[in-house]
Design a protein around this motif. Structure first.
Motif, mmCIF file in Angstrom:
data_model
loop_
_atom_site.group_PDB
_atom_site.id
_atom_site.type_symbol
_atom_site.label_atom_id
_atom_site.label_comp_id
_atom_site.label_asym_id
_atom_site.label_seq_id
_atom_site.Cartn_x
_atom_site.Cartn_y
_atom_site.Cartn_z
ATOM 1 N N UNK B 50 8.669 -8.748 -4.376
ATOM 2 C CA UNK B 50 8.061 -9.182 -5.778
ATOM 3 C C UNK B 50 7.098 -7.774 -6.388
ATOM 4 N N UNK B 51 7.149 -7.706 -7.478
ATOM 5 C CA UNK B 51 6.597 -6.546 -7.930
ATOM 6 C C UNK B 51 4.925 -7.018 -7.810
ATOM 7 N N UNK B 52 4.161 -6.039 -7.300
ATOM 8 C CA UNK B 52 2.641 -6.222 -6.759
ATOM 9 C C UNK B 52 2.418 -7.172 -5.541
ATOM 10 N N UNK B 61 -0.163 -3.279 6.684
ATOM 11 C CA UNK B 61 0.208 -3.980 5.501
ATOM 12 C C UNK B 61 0.700 -3.175 4.546
ATOM 13 N N UNK B 62 1.447 -3.572 3.496
ATOM 14 C CA UNK B 62 1.874 -2.997 2.519
ATOM 15 C C UNK B 62 1.911 -3.579 1.266
ATOM 16 N N UNK B 63 1.980 -2.578 0.017
ATOM 17 C CA UNK B 63 1.871 -3.060 -1.038
ATOM 18 C C UNK B 63 3.185 -2.492 -2.029
ATOM 19 N N UNK B 64 3.562 -3.156 -3.089
ATOM 20 C CA UNK B 64 5.013 -2.853 -3.757
ATOM 21 C C UNK B 64 4.473 -2.774 -5.343
ATOM 22 N N UNK B 68 5.859 0.842 -11.057
ATOM 23 C CA UNK B 68 5.797 2.314 -10.717
ATOM 24 C C UNK B 68 7.033 2.836 -9.744
ATOM 25 N N UNK B 69 7.511 1.649 -9.201
ATOM 26 C CA UNK B 69 8.868 2.015 -8.205
ATOM 27 C C UNK B 69 7.888 2.587 -7.156
ATOM 28 N N UNK B 70 6.918 2.031 -6.548
ATOM 29 C CA UNK B 70 6.300 2.847 -5.274
ATOM 30 C C UNK B 70 5.940 1.789 -4.390
#
Lengths: 117, 110
Positions: B50-52, B61-64, B68-70
């Motif tokens: 999901x976005x964010x 850890x990771x973020x999405x 921004x498609x990043x």
């Protein structure tokens, strides 16, 4: 619980020959994807099989074909081998859920190293 | 349409932190992160849908950022075992294939 297994481990072929690579998915998984990984590059998607049918295909020529058996194992066939087909071929299995198997973890096998001379 | 990762390579001392970025030119539905050690198969780290969304796995850890498609992968207090090449895999809307990024080679030294 056996993970994803692939055979053979290594293979050497000459240009123009044909090759068959085999993959057994992780127990309980029903979807198999094949990838080609050239040295120093990320895996490139070849195709995915689910319910014995090819569901998605990457940008690979028709020389690359596959099959999935009722027990979910899969084969990758490459005809008329070219020098550029030399690579590590990875098989990944996952579980189809809610129509999007890729939303679940993909387990990769150890790969088959193909060398074309 | 292969996602671009940065940096291409990084060398850290044990205990330091690292951030690996993954950028795509297309709208993303999900981002997957894998680590591959030399001569071994890629190993799944996490998937973000999901976005964010942000996920964690111990000190990784990771973020999405869907808009921004990043995506970014954060490695905290790196350990020697974190060494390897990290790949992001992106999935666009409406298809079922993963497109892997260019890879980031991480080397942790004592």
């Amino acid at each position: 619980d056996a993970g994803v297994t692939q055979s053979p481990t290594h293979l050497i072929k000459t240009r123009g020959q044909q090759v068959t690579l085999r993959c057994s998915p992780k127990s309980g998984h029903d979807t198999v994807s094949w990838y080609q990984q050239a040295l120093g590059q990320g895996p490139q998607f070849i195709f995915q099989y689910y319910e014995e049918e090819e569901r998605q295909r990457g940008n690979f020529p028709d020389r690359f074909s596959g099959h999935q058996f009722p027990n979910y194992s899969s084969e990758l066939n490459v005809n008329a081998l070219l020098l550029g087909d030399s690579a590590l071929y990875l098989c990944a299995s996952s579980l189809e859920m809610s129509g999007r198997a890729l939303h679940n973890e993909q387990f990769f096998g150890p790969g088959t190293r193909l060398t074309v001379l | 349409q292969q996602p671009v990762q940065s940096p291409q390579a990084v060398i850290l001392r044990e205990g330091e932190d690292a951030v690996i970025n993954c950028s795509s030119s297309k709208a993303l539905y999900s981002v997957h992160w894998y680590r591959q050690k030399h001569g071994e198969a890629p190993v799944f780290l996490m998937i973000l849908l999901k976005g964010g969304e942000q996920k964690g796995h111990e000190k990784i850890s990771a973020s999405f950022n869907e808009k921004k498609q990043q995506s970014s992968l954060y490695l905290t207090a790196s350990q020697l075992s974190y060494s390897g090449t990290y790949f992001c895999g992106t999935e666009g809307w409406g298809n079922e294939k993963l497109t892997f990024g260019t890879g980031t080679r991480l080397t942790i030294i004592p």
